[in-house]
Design a protein around this motif. Structure first.
Motif, PDB file in Angstrom:
ATOM      1  N   GLY A 110      43.289  14.319  12.079  1.00  0.00           N
ATOM      2  CA  GLY A 110      42.399  15.106  12.925  1.00  0.00           C
ATOM      3  C   GLY A 110      43.065  16.249  13.669  1.00  0.00           C
ATOM      4  O   GLY A 110      42.381  17.154  14.154  1.00  0.00           O
ATOM      5  N   PHE A 111      44.396  16.241  13.759  1.00  0.00           N
ATOM      6  CA  PHE A 111      45.075  17.287  14.543  1.00  0.00           C
ATOM      7  C   PHE A 111      44.952  18.650  13.869  1.00  0.00           C
ATOM      8  O   PHE A 111      44.551  19.636  14.500  1.00  0.00           O
ATOM      9  CB  PHE A 111      46.547  16.922  14.737  1.00  0.00           C
ATOM     10  CG  PHE A 111      47.334  17.976  15.461  1.00  0.00           C
ATOM     11  CD1 PHE A 111      47.162  18.168  16.828  1.00  0.00           C
ATOM     12  CD2 PHE A 111      48.231  18.795  14.779  1.00  0.00           C
ATOM     13  CE1 PHE A 111      47.875  19.151  17.506  1.00  0.00           C
ATOM     14  CE2 PHE A 111      48.948  19.775  15.448  1.00  0.00           C
ATOM     15  CZ  PHE A 111      48.769  19.964  16.813  1.00  0.00           C
ATOM     16  N   LEU A 112      45.289  18.728  12.582  1.00  0.00           N
ATOM     17  CA  LEU A 112      45.207  20.009  11.874  1.00  0.00           C
ATOM     18  C   LEU A 112      43.761  20.483  11.755  1.00  0.00           C
ATOM     19  O   LEU A 112      43.481  21.683  11.840  1.00  0.00           O
ATOM     20  CB  LEU A 112      45.848  19.886  10.494  1.00  0.00           C
ATOM     21  CG  LEU A 112      47.340  19.531  10.490  1.00  0.00           C
ATOM     22  CD1 LEU A 112      47.853  19.404   9.060  1.00  0.00           C
ATOM     23  CD2 LEU A 112      48.148  20.576  11.255  1.00  0.00           C
ATOM     24  N   GLU A 113      42.851  19.531  11.584  1.00  0.00           N
ATOM     25  CA  GLU A 113      41.431  19.904  11.522  1.00  0.00           C
ATOM     26  C   GLU A 113      40.982  20.551  12.836  1.00  0.00           C
ATOM     27  O   GLU A 113      40.172  21.485  12.834  1.00  0.00           O
ATOM     28  CB  GLU A 113      40.571  18.671  11.236  1.00  0.00           C
ATOM     29  CG  GLU A 113      40.685  18.131   9.805  1.00  0.00           C
ATOM     30  CD  GLU A 113      41.898  17.222   9.591  1.00  0.00           C
ATOM     31  OE1 GLU A 113      41.995  16.633   8.500  1.00  0.00           O
ATOM     32  OE2 GLU A 113      42.723  17.107  10.521  1.00  0.00           O
ATOM     33  N   SER A 114      41.524  20.069  13.966  1.00  0.00           N
ATOM     34  CA  SER A 114      41.126  20.646  15.257  1.00  0.00           C
ATOM     35  C   SER A 114      41.628  22.081  15.394  1.00  0.00           C
ATOM     36  O   SER A 114      40.949  22.933  15.976  1.00  0.00           O
ATOM     37  CB  SER A 114      41.664  19.783  16.411  1.00  0.00           C
ATOM     38  OG  SER A 114      43.054  19.993  16.641  1.00  0.00           O
ATOM     39  N   ARG A 174      39.787  16.469  23.931  1.00  0.00           N
ATOM     40  CA  ARG A 174      39.251  15.137  23.614  1.00  0.00           C
ATOM     41  C   ARG A 174      39.543  14.706  22.188  1.00  0.00           C
ATOM     42  O   ARG A 174      39.612  13.503  21.907  1.00  0.00           O
ATOM     43  CB  ARG A 174      37.737  15.100  23.880  1.00  0.00           C
ATOM     44  CG  ARG A 174      37.389  14.957  25.352  1.00  0.00           C
ATOM     45  CD  ARG A 174      35.936  14.529  25.523  1.00  0.00           C
ATOM     46  NE  ARG A 174      35.003  15.556  25.101  1.00  0.00           N
ATOM     47  CZ  ARG A 174      34.486  16.485  25.897  1.00  0.00           C
ATOM     48  NH1 ARG A 174      34.831  16.507  27.174  1.00  0.00           N
ATOM     49  NH2 ARG A 174      33.639  17.380  25.441  1.00  0.00           N
ATOM     50  N   VAL A 175      39.694  15.668  21.258  1.00  0.00           N
ATOM     51  CA  VAL A 175      39.917  15.288  19.859  1.00  0.00           C
ATOM     52  C   VAL A 175      41.398  15.313  19.495  1.00  0.00           C
ATOM     53  O   VAL A 175      41.760  14.937  18.374  1.00  0.00           O
ATOM     54  CB  VAL A 175      39.138  16.218  18.898  1.00  0.00           C
ATOM     55  CG1 VAL A 175      37.660  16.192  19.224  1.00  0.00           C
ATOM     56  CG2 VAL A 175      39.673  17.645  18.929  1.00  0.00           C
ATOM     57  N   LEU A 176      42.258  15.738  20.418  1.00  0.00           N
ATOM     58  CA  LEU A 176      43.686  15.728  20.146  1.00  0.00           C
ATOM     59  C   LEU A 176      44.240  14.318  20.257  1.00  0.00           C
ATOM     60  O   LEU A 176      43.755  13.512  21.060  1.00  0.00           O
ATOM     61  CB  LEU A 176      44.427  16.645  21.123  1.00  0.00           C
ATOM     62  CG  LEU A 176      44.239  18.156  20.940  1.00  0.00           C
ATOM     63  CD1 LEU A 176      44.946  18.902  22.062  1.00  0.00           C
ATOM     64  CD2 LEU A 176      44.780  18.601  19.579  1.00  0.00           C
ATOM     65  N   PRO A 177      45.280  13.987  19.484  1.00  0.00           N
ATOM     66  CA  PRO A 177      45.920  12.664  19.616  1.00  0.00           C
ATOM     67  C   PRO A 177      46.471  12.488  21.020  1.00  0.00           C
ATOM     68  O   PRO A 177      47.069  13.412  21.584  1.00  0.00           O
ATOM     69  CB  PRO A 177      47.052  12.700  18.580  1.00  0.00           C
ATOM     70  CG  PRO A 177      46.684  13.804  17.641  1.00  0.00           C
ATOM     71  CD  PRO A 177      45.908  14.805  18.439  1.00  0.00           C
ATOM     72  N   GLY A 188      42.828  25.071  29.888  1.00  0.00           N
ATOM     73  CA  GLY A 188      41.676  24.478  30.567  1.00  0.00           C
ATOM     74  C   GLY A 188      41.773  24.676  32.072  1.00  0.00           C
ATOM     75  O   GLY A 188      40.780  24.974  32.750  1.00  0.00           O
ATOM     76  N   TYR A 189      42.992  24.526  32.608  1.00  0.00           N
ATOM     77  CA  TYR A 189      43.227  24.763  34.041  1.00  0.00           C
ATOM     78  C   TYR A 189      42.939  26.212  34.400  1.00  0.00           C
ATOM     79  O   TYR A 189      42.297  26.502  35.414  1.00  0.00           O
ATOM     80  CB  TYR A 189      44.673  24.394  34.351  1.00  0.00           C
ATOM     81  CG  TYR A 189      45.115  24.730  35.759  1.00  0.00           C
ATOM     82  CD1 TYR A 189      44.923  23.841  36.808  1.00  0.00           C
ATOM     83  CD2 TYR A 189      45.748  25.942  36.022  1.00  0.00           C
ATOM     84  CE1 TYR A 189      45.335  24.156  38.097  1.00  0.00           C
ATOM     85  CE2 TYR A 189      46.169  26.260  37.303  1.00  0.00           C
ATOM     86  CZ  TYR A 189      45.959  25.368  38.336  1.00  0.00           C
ATOM     87  OH  TYR A 189      46.370  25.687  39.607  1.00  0.00           O
ATOM     88  N   ALA A 232      38.165  24.112  26.613  1.00  0.00           N
ATOM     89  CA  ALA A 232      39.427  23.444  26.313  1.00  0.00           C
ATOM     90  C   ALA A 232      39.271  21.931  26.358  1.00  0.00           C
ATOM     91  O   ALA A 232      39.928  21.205  25.592  1.00  0.00           O
ATOM     92  CB  ALA A 232      40.497  23.903  27.299  1.00  0.00           C
ATOM     93  N   GLU A 233      38.404  21.438  27.248  1.00  0.00           N
ATOM     94  CA  GLU A 233      38.212  19.994  27.367  1.00  0.00           C
ATOM     95  C   GLU A 233      37.680  19.394  26.070  1.00  0.00           C
ATOM     96  O   GLU A 233      38.013  18.254  25.715  1.00  0.00           O
ATOM     97  CB  GLU A 233      37.264  19.671  28.523  1.00  0.00           C
ATOM     98  CG  GLU A 233      37.827  19.968  29.902  1.00  0.00           C
ATOM     99  CD  GLU A 233      37.776  21.443  30.269  1.00  0.00           C
ATOM    100  OE1 GLU A 233      37.230  22.253  29.470  1.00  0.00           O
ATOM    101  OE2 GLU A 233      38.280  21.792  31.352  1.00  0.00           O
ATOM    102  N   GLU A 234      36.850  20.149  25.345  1.00  0.00           N
ATOM    103  CA  GLU A 234      36.331  19.662  24.060  1.00  0.00           C
ATOM    104  C   GLU A 234      37.474  19.493  23.056  1.00  0.00           C
ATOM    105  O   GLU A 234      37.525  18.514  22.308  1.00  0.00           O
ATOM    106  CB  GLU A 234      35.297  20.645  23.506  1.00  0.00           C
ATOM    107  CG  GLU A 234      34.045  20.790  24.356  1.00  0.00           C
ATOM    108  CD  GLU A 234      33.112  21.842  23.786  1.00  0.00           C
ATOM    109  OE1 GLU A 234      33.265  22.195  22.585  1.00  0.00           O
ATOM    110  OE2 GLU A 234      32.247  22.339  24.516  1.00  0.00           O
TER     111      GLU A 234
END
Length: 470
Positions: free
Chosen positions: A277-281, A302-305, A158-159, A297-299
């Motif tokens: 949700g991690f593997l789904e991401s 947001r869904v990562l633990p 993301g950076y 990357a920001e999207e």
């Protein structure tokens, strides 16, 4: 890759690399030994003029180049123009890397030309790349570690994207993991600039890796963007989790076009031990069609633990109130300019709750003695860490802060900027780093000279500095 992953090798059977003892850039660097080589470069362990270990990457392609003593020449007239383009591309890569300041991206100290080719000096860190860790069983990564690594690498790309760059060569062999478990993204040889939604290749070195490159990188003029790096990072994490490289994206695309099942099995539902949700991401980030992936990357972030906050004892620093000044409220501890009066013993760990000034990560550096976050104008100690049982800790702190302030004032007099300052003081090594985001503050860490690793300490100091918000 640009890091040491093995013991010293016997290179007597090769002749392309520079010999130990070779001097570069007017004597500023001295080659210690060969590390490894790739398609467009050779890497060495070297020491700089301050006797610090660094990695030197040399632009050298054995396909197009040869060496005459130390100088690099084109193999023939027909390869001369191509060699010039390679050197130009290498310099582009180096300058791109040098502009990036992130704890999970390899740091570049200097870019220079010598021996009719180009070089860059980088951080030297021991460890292994992700491919070695998984395929050669160099270490074992737990699900919690992989989740942490994923979060840091998503932040890193993301950076990169936020500065108008694409990496375009993310793969397990370009993700380096330190002994402390910190992931470092390396090798920007295929980097591209991205502007106004269009990606333009600027390195000239096209790299496609089966299993990790999305299909848009296979075709010239493909619609590459942040979603391309997202695919490659997800594919690398897929390898780390499943133990095998994912299916070639071209094969996946063909299967989709022919309405056959995707040959790349999703992770979700077949691997245990990971947060919901991690593997789904990761499966979503590896979608064959770019539009189905995370677009930024920001999207994904947001869904990562989110990491659990660590329990720690928090104590605010207070200034000593002299007799007769009882009405004064609590303030930050002050270190006088000279001959400081004895201060009370401080707890082992302290940091300011509201200012996000947690510097406890500096305790992991080799030979750690103490670390302090200081207001350079006043000498206020904003946060402190020090080894338990340390004798004369107040004198050590006062000396470190005094040296830090003196050096920074000296740099201001010549109107110069500095990333960090290394000072050897008797049996101690002091590393000082001004905060880029808060120029009036600086971090300093004191280490025992016998066990200190200044190169690794520089990386950790930079990483901690970038997390502080005052």
């Amino acid at each position: 890759m640009a890091f040491d992953t093995s013991d010293t090798l016997n290179r007597s059977d090769l002749s392309d690399e520079l010999l130990p003892g070779t001097s570069l850039f007017h004597g500023q660097y001295r080659i210690v030994r060969y590390i490894n080589s790739g398609g467009f470069g050779i890497t060495y362990l070297a020491k700089d003029s301050l006797d610090r270990e660094v990695v030197i990457k040399e632009c050298f392609s054995s396909t197009f180049c040869r060496r005459t003593e130390t100088r690099v020449r084109a193999r023939s007239l027909s390869t001369r123009d191509h060699m010039r383009r390679i050197v130009k591309s290498f310099l582009n890569e180096a300058r791109s890397l040098a502009s990036l300041k992130h704890p999970n991206i390899v740091g570049v100290h200097q870019v220079f030309e010598d021996n009719d080719t180009a070089y860059m000096a980088m951080d030297y860190i021991r460890g292994h790349d992700l491919l070695e860790i998984v395929d050669e069983k160099k270490a074992t990564l737990t699900p919690d570690q992989i989740v942490t690594i994923a979060g840091k690498l998503v932040s890193a790309i993301g950076y990169i994207h936020g500065r108008g760059l694409l990496h375009c060569d993310i793969s397990p062999d370009n993700i380096f993991v330190t002994p402390e478990g910190e992931p470092i993204l390396i090798d920007f040889g295929a980097a591209r600039r991205s502007a106004a939604g269009e990606a333009r290749k600027f390195s000239g070195l096209s790299v496609v890796k089966d299993g990790y490159s999305p299909h848009e990188l296979y075709a010239g003029g493909g619609n590459s963007g942040p979603w391309s790096d997202i695919y490659s990072l997800a594919a690398s994490l897929y390898h780390a989790i499943s133990g095998t490289a994912p299916e070639n994206c071209q094969s996946r695309l063909s299967a989709k076009a022919e309405k056959r099942p995707d040959p790349c099995r999703p992770l979700a539902g077949r691997v245990a031990g990971y947060p919901v949700g991690f593997l789904e991401s990761i499966d979503r980030a590896m979608a064959v069609i770019p539009a189905a992936r995370f677009q930024r990357a920001e999207e994904w972030q947001r869904v990562l633990p989110q990491p659990e906050p660590k329990d720690r004892k928090v104590v605010l620093l207070r200034r000593l109130v002299p007799m007769g000044a009882a009405g004064e409220g609590p303030a930050r501890a002050v270190i006088p300019e000279a001959r400081p009066a004895p201060l009370p013993v401080r707890p082992r760990r302290t940091f300011l709750r509201g200012n996000e000034a947690d510097i406890s990560g500096l305790r992991r550096v080799s030979g750690f003695v103490g670390a302090w976050l200081v207001d350079s104008a006043t000498g206020h100690v904003l946060a402190a860490e020090q080894e338990e049982g340390l004798h004369d800790h107040e004198a050590t702190m006062a000396a470190a802060i005094g040296l830090g302030r003196a050096h920074l004032r000296a740099m201001e007099l010549v109107d110069d900027s500095v990333e960090d300052i290394l000072v050897t003081l008797g049996h101690s090594v002091l590393l000082i780093r001004p905060l880029a985001q808060s120029p009036k503050a600086f971090l300093c860490v004191t280490m025992d000279a016998e066990t200190a690793n200044p190169g690794l300490a520089r990386v950790q100091l930079r990483r901690i500095a970038q997390t502080i918000r005052l």
